[in-house]
Design a protein around this motif. Structure first.
Motif, PDB file in Angstrom:
ATOM      1  N   ARG A   1       0.699  -1.253   0.000  1.00  0.00           N
ATOM      2  CA  ARG A   1      -0.040   0.167  -0.142  1.00  0.00           C
ATOM      3  C   ARG A   1       0.980   1.261   0.156  1.00  0.00           C
ATOM      4  O   ARG A   1       1.935   1.247   0.650  1.00  0.00           O
ATOM      5  N   LEU A   2       0.424   2.202  -0.702  1.00  0.00           N
ATOM      6  CA  LEU A   2       0.980   3.628  -0.888  1.00  0.00           C
ATOM      7  C   LEU A   2       0.998   4.327   0.588  1.00  0.00           C
ATOM      8  O   LEU A   2      -0.078   4.378   1.034  1.00  0.00           O
ATOM      9  N   MET A   3       1.932   4.736   1.279  1.00  0.00           N
ATOM     10  CA  MET A   3       1.985   5.300   2.613  1.00  0.00           C
ATOM     11  C   MET A   3       1.735   6.681   2.353  1.00  0.00           C
ATOM     12  O   MET A   3       2.247   7.346   1.464  1.00  0.00           O
ATOM     13  N   CYS A   4       0.733   7.167   3.207  1.00  0.00           N
ATOM     14  CA  CYS A   4       0.424   8.573   3.225  1.00  0.00           C
ATOM     15  C   CYS A   4       0.535   9.231   4.532  1.00  0.00           C
ATOM     16  O   CYS A   4      -0.581   9.477   5.391  1.00  0.00           O
ATOM     17  N   THR A   5       1.567   9.484   4.977  1.00  0.00           N
ATOM     18  CA  THR A   5       1.825  10.217   6.193  1.00  0.00           C
ATOM     19  C   THR A   5       2.407  11.400   6.541  1.00  0.00           C
ATOM     20  O   THR A   5       2.401  12.128   7.344  1.00  0.00           O
ATOM     21  N   GLY A   6       3.175  11.954   5.212  1.00  0.00           N
ATOM     22  CA  GLY A   6       3.636  13.129   5.277  1.00  0.00           C
ATOM     23  C   GLY A   6       2.883  14.352   5.140  1.00  0.00           C
ATOM     24  O   GLY A   6       1.754  14.146   4.837  1.00  0.00           O
ATOM     25  N   GLU A   7       3.216  15.434   4.869  1.00  0.00           N
ATOM     26  CA  GLU A   7       2.768  16.579   4.278  1.00  0.00           C
ATOM     27  C   GLU A   7       2.370  16.775   2.881  1.00  0.00           C
ATOM     28  O   GLU A   7       1.735  17.575   2.491  1.00  0.00           O
ATOM     29  N   VAL A   8       2.838  15.695   2.196  1.00  0.00           N
ATOM     30  CA  VAL A   8       2.613  15.745   0.828  1.00  0.00           C
ATOM     31  C   VAL A   8       1.468  15.171   0.387  1.00  0.00           C
ATOM     32  O   VAL A   8       0.728  15.889  -0.690  1.00  0.00           O
ATOM     33  N   CYS A   9       0.657  14.535   1.315  1.00  0.00           N
ATOM     34  CA  CYS A   9      -0.856  14.131   0.946  1.00  0.00           C
ATOM     35  C   CYS A   9      -1.690  15.200   1.232  1.00  0.00           C
ATOM     36  O   CYS A   9      -1.608  16.064   2.156  1.00  0.00           O
ATOM     37  N   THR A  10      -2.855  15.153   0.481  1.00  0.00           N
ATOM     38  CA  THR A  10      -3.959  16.049   0.779  1.00  0.00           C
ATOM     39  C   THR A  10      -4.846  15.438   1.681  1.00  0.00           C
ATOM     40  O   THR A  10      -4.672  14.142   2.285  1.00  0.00           O
ATOM     41  N   ALA A  11      -5.965  16.068   2.248  1.00  0.00           N
ATOM     42  CA  ALA A  11      -6.649  15.609   3.215  1.00  0.00           C
ATOM     43  C   ALA A  11      -7.481  14.566   2.734  1.00  0.00           C
ATOM     44  O   ALA A  11      -7.795  13.522   3.390  1.00  0.00           O
ATOM     45  N   GLU A  12      -7.862  14.752   1.485  1.00  0.00           N
ATOM     46  CA  GLU A  12      -8.817  13.372   0.861  1.00  0.00           C
ATOM     47  C   GLU A  12      -7.812  12.397   0.856  1.00  0.00           C
ATOM     48  O   GLU A  12      -8.328  11.213   0.900  1.00  0.00           O
ATOM     49  N   GLU A  13      -6.732  12.413   0.381  1.00  0.00           N
ATOM     50  CA  GLU A  13      -5.806  11.115   0.385  1.00  0.00           C
ATOM     51  C   GLU A  13      -5.387  10.434   1.382  1.00  0.00           C
ATOM     52  O   GLU A  13      -5.669   9.262   1.730  1.00  0.00           O
ATOM     53  N   ARG A  14      -5.437  11.294   2.527  1.00  0.00           N
ATOM     54  CA  ARG A  14      -5.246  10.775   3.963  1.00  0.00           C
ATOM     55  C   ARG A  14      -6.453  10.103   4.316  1.00  0.00           C
ATOM     56  O   ARG A  14      -6.475   9.230   4.960  1.00  0.00           O
ATOM     57  N   ASN A  15      -7.570  10.707   4.016  1.00  0.00           N
ATOM     58  CA  ASN A  15      -8.726  10.102   4.504  1.00  0.00           C
ATOM     59  C   ASN A  15      -8.999   8.702   3.776  1.00  0.00           C
ATOM     60  O   ASN A  15      -9.639   7.754   4.556  1.00  0.00           O
ATOM     61  N   ARG A  16      -8.704   8.608   2.603  1.00  0.00           N
ATOM     62  CA  ARG A  16      -8.876   7.364   1.865  1.00  0.00           C
ATOM     63  C   ARG A  16      -7.934   6.274   2.336  1.00  0.00           C
ATOM     64  O   ARG A  16      -8.164   5.064   2.548  1.00  0.00           O
ATOM     65  N   TYR A  17      -6.603   6.755   2.655  1.00  0.00           N
ATOM     66  CA  TYR A  17      -5.685   5.828   3.264  1.00  0.00           C
ATOM     67  C   TYR A  17      -6.366   5.379   4.650  1.00  0.00           C
ATOM     68  O   TYR A  17      -6.246   4.163   4.896  1.00  0.00           O
ATOM     69  N   GLU A  18      -6.859   6.230   5.548  1.00  0.00           N
ATOM     70  CA  GLU A  18      -7.175   5.741   6.712  1.00  0.00           C
ATOM     71  C   GLU A  18      -8.527   4.783   6.788  1.00  0.00           C
ATOM     72  O   GLU A  18      -8.552   4.004   7.524  1.00  0.00           O
ATOM     73  N   LYS A  19      -9.340   5.149   5.485  1.00  0.00           N
ATOM     74  CA  LYS A  19     -10.513   4.441   5.422  1.00  0.00           C
ATOM     75  C   LYS A  19     -10.056   3.087   5.133  1.00  0.00           C
ATOM     76  O   LYS A  19     -10.609   1.906   5.296  1.00  0.00           O
ATOM     77  N   SER A  20      -9.224   2.960   3.922  1.00  0.00           N
ATOM     78  CA  SER A  20      -8.669   1.587   3.852  1.00  0.00           C
ATOM     79  C   SER A  20      -7.867   0.973   5.024  1.00  0.00           C
ATOM     80  O   SER A  20      -8.084  -0.589   5.066  1.00  0.00           O
ATOM     81  N   MET A  21      -7.217   1.293   5.787  1.00  0.00           N
ATOM     82  CA  MET A  21      -6.548   0.820   6.969  1.00  0.00           C
ATOM     83  C   MET A  21      -7.799   0.135   7.944  1.00  0.00           C
ATOM     84  O   MET A  21      -7.727  -0.926   8.475  1.00  0.00           O
ATOM     85  N   TYR A  22      -8.927   1.013   8.096  1.00  0.00           N
ATOM     86  CA  TYR A  22      -9.755   0.503   8.652  1.00  0.00           C
ATOM     87  C   TYR A  22     -10.532  -0.584   8.350  1.00  0.00           C
ATOM     88  O   TYR A  22     -11.084  -1.461   8.952  1.00  0.00           O
ATOM     89  N   LYS A  23     -10.765  -0.590   6.998  1.00  0.00           N
ATOM     90  CA  LYS A  23     -11.367  -1.694   6.371  1.00  0.00           C
ATOM     91  C   LYS A  23     -10.607  -3.150   6.239  1.00  0.00           C
ATOM     92  O   LYS A  23     -11.073  -4.175   6.524  1.00  0.00           O
ATOM     93  N   SER A  24      -9.240  -2.872   6.426  1.00  0.00           N
ATOM     94  CA  SER A  24      -8.505  -3.860   6.541  1.00  0.00           C
ATOM     95  C   SER A  24      -8.408  -4.615   7.684  1.00  0.00           C
ATOM     96  O   SER A  24      -8.269  -5.892   7.811  1.00  0.00           O
ATOM     97  N   GLN A  25      -8.426  -3.797   8.766  1.00  0.00           N
ATOM     98  CA  GLN A  25      -8.319  -4.106  10.312  1.00  0.00           C
ATOM     99  C   GLN A  25      -9.909  -4.906  10.256  1.00  0.00           C
ATOM    100  O   GLN A  25      -9.846  -6.003  11.228  1.00  0.00           O
ATOM    101  N   ARG A  26     -10.893  -4.282   9.868  1.00  0.00           N
ATOM    102  CA  ARG A  26     -12.238  -5.040   9.933  1.00  0.00           C
ATOM    103  C   ARG A  26     -12.250  -6.439   9.329  1.00  0.00           C
ATOM    104  O   ARG A  26     -12.787  -7.244   9.919  1.00  0.00           O
TER     105      ARG A  26
END
Length: 129
Positions: free
Chosen positions: A66-91
């Motif tokens: 998975r592409l990491m989205c932790t720095g300031e380079v990511c937009t808010a939308e990309e960060r939300n998509r990344y967090e949503k995919s992490m929550y889905k994979s945990q579920r």
């Protein structure tokens, strides 16, 4: 991929319902029939374990690539998509583990009920002699 997770969710729900039915108090005659019916279902339902294992491997592979989205380079939308995919994979990981755990619980409940019936038969034979 969503179909696989929907199937997994339904399997976990069905296993949970079976576990509840097996643990409810009931008369011996009904309990023995329920245990016999569930025991017949257990062997074909063993496909749940490798299916869940394959899904866990899929989650692991996707997490590693998975592409990491932790720095300031990511937009808010990309960060939300990344967090949503992490929550889905945990579920989904919890679903896979729950499927295997519930299958094992149902298997052990059936084994214990069969052992109890066997010991009751041995006790009855010993009383008769």
């Amino acid at each position: 991929m969503a179909l696989q997770w929907m199937i997994m969710a339904y399997l976990v729900a069905a296993e949970a319902a079976l576990a509840v039915v097996l643990t409810l108090p009931s008369p011996k005659a009904i309990r023995s029939r329920i245990v016999a019916a569930v025991s017949l279902i257990l062997k074909p339902a063993l496909f749940i374990v490798p299916f869940a294992g394959f899904q866990l491997l899929d989650i692991y592979w996707k997490n590693e690539h998975r592409l990491m989205c932790t720095g300031e380079v990511c937009t808010a939308e990309e960060r939300n998509r990344y967090e949503k995919s992490m929550y889905k994979s945990q579920r989904n990981g919890v679903l896979c583990v729950a499927a295997c755990l519930l299958y094992w619980c149902i298997f052990r409940i059936c084994c214990y009920n069969k052992q109890i019936e066997h010991f009751e038969g041995v006790e009855k034979r010993n009383k008769d002699h």
